[in-house]
Design a protein around this motif. Structure first.
Motif, PDB file in Angstrom:
ATOM      1  N   THR A   1      29.419  50.844  48.391  1.00  0.00           N
ATOM      2  CA  THR A   1      30.638  49.792  49.171  1.00  0.00           C
ATOM      3  C   THR A   1      30.283  49.375  50.149  1.00  0.00           C
ATOM      4  O   THR A   1      30.475  47.990  50.479  1.00  0.00           O
ATOM      5  CB  THR A   1      31.912  50.701  49.192  1.00  0.00           C
TER       6      THR A   1
ATOM      7  N   ALA B   1      27.932  46.491  49.691  1.00  0.00           N
ATOM      8  CA  ALA B   1      28.342  45.307  48.717  1.00  0.00           C
ATOM      9  C   ALA B   1      28.955  44.401  49.938  1.00  0.00           C
ATOM     10  O   ALA B   1      29.090  43.438  49.843  1.00  0.00           O
ATOM     11  CB  ALA B   1      29.373  45.903  47.878  1.00  0.00           C
ATOM     12  N   LYS B   2      29.747  45.229  50.843  1.00  0.00           N
ATOM     13  CA  LYS B   2      30.451  44.507  51.933  1.00  0.00           C
ATOM     14  C   LYS B   2      29.576  43.632  52.865  1.00  0.00           C
ATOM     15  O   LYS B   2      29.773  42.541  53.185  1.00  0.00           O
ATOM     16  CB  LYS B   2      31.513  45.374  52.534  1.00  0.00           C
TER      17      LYS B   2
ATOM     18  N   ALA C   1      28.302  40.816  50.909  1.00  0.00           N
ATOM     19  CA  ALA C   1      29.098  39.730  50.756  1.00  0.00           C
ATOM     20  C   ALA C   1      29.300  38.930  52.177  1.00  0.00           C
ATOM     21  O   ALA C   1      29.500  37.686  52.046  1.00  0.00           O
ATOM     22  CB  ALA C   1      30.286  40.253  50.498  1.00  0.00           C
TER      23      ALA C   1
ATOM     24  N   LYS D   1      23.536  38.763  41.515  1.00  0.00           N
ATOM     25  CA  LYS D   1      24.596  38.894  40.494  1.00  0.00           C
ATOM     26  C   LYS D   1      25.543  40.062  40.905  1.00  0.00           C
ATOM     27  O   LYS D   1      24.907  41.471  40.961  1.00  0.00           O
ATOM     28  CB  LYS D   1      24.159  38.593  39.248  1.00  0.00           C
ATOM     29  N   ASN D   2      26.747  39.671  41.311  1.00  0.00           N
ATOM     30  CA  ASN D   2      27.600  41.049  41.469  1.00  0.00           C
ATOM     31  C   ASN D   2      27.243  41.685  42.722  1.00  0.00           C
ATOM     32  O   ASN D   2      27.687  42.757  42.962  1.00  0.00           O
ATOM     33  CB  ASN D   2      28.112  41.742  40.490  1.00  0.00           C
TER      34      ASN D   2
ATOM     35  N   THR E   1      30.033  42.872  44.755  1.00  0.00           N
ATOM     36  CA  THR E   1      31.360  43.306  44.239  1.00  0.00           C
ATOM     37  C   THR E   1      31.293  45.001  44.444  1.00  0.00           C
ATOM     38  O   THR E   1      30.333  45.595  44.508  1.00  0.00           O
ATOM     39  CB  THR E   1      31.042  43.218  42.437  1.00  0.00           C
ATOM     40  N   VAL E   2      32.620  45.198  44.987  1.00  0.00           N
ATOM     41  CA  VAL E   2      32.898  46.593  45.362  1.00  0.00           C
ATOM     42  C   VAL E   2      33.446  47.461  44.169  1.00  0.00           C
ATOM     43  O   VAL E   2      34.475  47.078  43.695  1.00  0.00           O
ATOM     44  CB  VAL E   2      33.812  46.693  46.646  1.00  0.00           C
ATOM     45  N   ASN E   3      32.632  48.372  43.593  1.00  0.00           N
ATOM     46  CA  ASN E   3      32.994  49.307  42.592  1.00  0.00           C
ATOM     47  C   ASN E   3      33.659  50.506  43.143  1.00  0.00           C
ATOM     48  O   ASN E   3      32.859  51.375  43.515  1.00  0.00           O
ATOM     49  CB  ASN E   3      31.908  49.592  41.570  1.00  0.00           C
TER      50      ASN E   3
ATOM     51  N   SER F   1      46.499  39.599  43.456  1.00  0.00           N
ATOM     52  CA  SER F   1      44.909  39.565  43.266  1.00  0.00           C
ATOM     53  C   SER F   1      44.702  38.140  42.796  1.00  0.00           C
ATOM     54  O   SER F   1      43.476  37.656  42.554  1.00  0.00           O
ATOM     55  CB  SER F   1      44.586  40.508  42.081  1.00  0.00           C
TER      56      SER F   1
END
Length: 381
Positions: A130, A133-134, A137, A160-161, A164-166, A336
């Motif tokens: 996480t 990812a942040k 981004a 790609k992605n 994205t925070v999973n 959202s």
């Protein structure tokens, strides 16, 4: 007969046998190619590309992108129109996760390969996905601004992605779990736990409540802001991130007596009085409350449950009431999609119906609760 004179740029052969290309830019400065070429043809092709860029208005000053990434990123963060908590987060991500790798590199020197290597190294070093990812981004957004500023032609963040925070699936506490934790909690925090679960309010929203925000007669809570705590320990009251965060939430009837009891015993007097106050008269701090929370959970044998997971409990219960997606988003203060903001104000009648549906589940669960465990003060079996 003299050869045809070159119309754009110059090429000369160096003693090494390689070729150097130079041209005069739109700014009047003589600019050499960043590297030499093996053949004269290669040098000519490079000059032709530069000439095309100038004709199409795509030429960029190669010196402009020589600014160090850290200098550019720090200025970028300082210029963003964001709140204090977001600015603090950006600063930490730059200082801890981006600057150690990219800090001294120029904007122009950051390549897609360098970004991929950095991301892999962060993950291999054990940094949480996480957080990575942040950080990615943020890097992508900063480099996107560099593209807009004309410093670079293409954003090097091409994963790609990558941003994205999973978020892993979090546990959901049952109604009886919630009441067990309430029983084990300090009296001044019991209503906080109940509202966190059955009204799906966030920690910051709860500790930011004032007496004027709680309408006991109508059984409604008005959320108009929240308290955020910075790493420095400073606390600020801020408006919700979106207009959808400003909302009215109905309190299930089964827990209303406990809320009334709390307001009488622990809330500060006056319309501006704080609803939740610590034993020493201060707004509760998250780290201190977490200690009490884990102690209460351990006492009743509940593991790996965070206070924020109570929101998931509230969302799950509300979803069982046949509430629409829009109504659930209104109750939870989520937006959202941009279109969802149009419908942010759900009807008061429907919000009460959703709360009644949650209440029916509470009552049913409490009826099946073993008598030997007792009941939370102010509730009914």
């Amino acid at each position: 007969m003299a050869g045809k004179r070159r119309q754009f740029g110059r090429v000369r052969k160096l003693q090494s046998g390689r070729y150097q290309a130079r041209y005069v830019g739109p700014d009047g400065q003589l600019r050499p190619a960043p590297e030499t070429f093996r053949t004269k043809r290669d040098a000519d092709d490079w000059l032709a590309d530069i000439q095309t860029e100038m004709r199409q208005g795509d030429w960029r000053d190669p010196d402009a992108a020589k600014v160090p990434f850290e200098k550019y990123a720090v200025a970028w963060v300082a210029e963003r129109p964001v709140g204090e908590t977001t600015r603090e987060l950006y600063g930490i991500l730059v200082r801890v996760h981006l600057a150690p790798t990219f800090g001294r590199m120029t904007i122009a020197d950051i390549t897609p390969a360098a970004v991929r290597s950095w991301r892999r190294a962060r993950l291999d070093a054990g940094v949480g996905p996480t957080t990575v990812a942040k950080a990615y981004a943020l890097l992508r957004t900063i480099m996107g601004t560099a593209v807009e500023d004309g410093l670079i032609r293409r954003n090097p963040c091409q994963i790609k992605n990558g941003g994205t925070v999973n978020t892993p699936e979090r546990p959901t506490a049952s109604v009886l779990d919630v009441f067990a934790i309430v029983d084990a909690s300090q009296p001044r925090y019991r209503a906080l736990v109940l509202l966190g679960a059955f009204c799906a309010l966030r920690w910051g929203e709860l500790v930011g409540l004032r007496r004027r925000d709680v309408d006991l007669e109508a059984g409604m809570i008005r959320v108009r802001g929240s308290v955020a705590e910075l790493n420095s320990g400073k606390r600020i009251y801020k408006a919700p991130k979106s207009e959808a965060g400003k909302r009215s939430v109905a309190i299930p009837n089964s827990i209303l007596p406990m809320v009334v009891d709390h307001m009488q015993q622990f809330a500060e007097p006056g319309a501006d009085g704080r609803v939740f106050v610590g034993a020493k008269g201060a707004t509760p701090r998250r780290n201190h409350f977490n200690g009490l929370w884990h102690k209460a959970c351990a006492e009743v044998g509940i593991k790996a449950l965070r206070f924020h997971d109570l929101r998931h409990t509230g969302n799950t219960l509300a979803s069982y009431t046949d509430a629409s997606t829009r109504e659930l988003m209104t109750r939870l203060g989520q937006s959202s999609t941009r279109a969802a903001l149009i419908y942010q104000h759900g009807s008061r009648k429907r919000e009460r119906e959703i709360a009644d549906g949650v209440d029916a589940q509470i009552v049913d669960a409490l009826k099946r609760r073993p008598r030997s465990k007792g009941h939370a003060r102010g509730t009914q079996a």
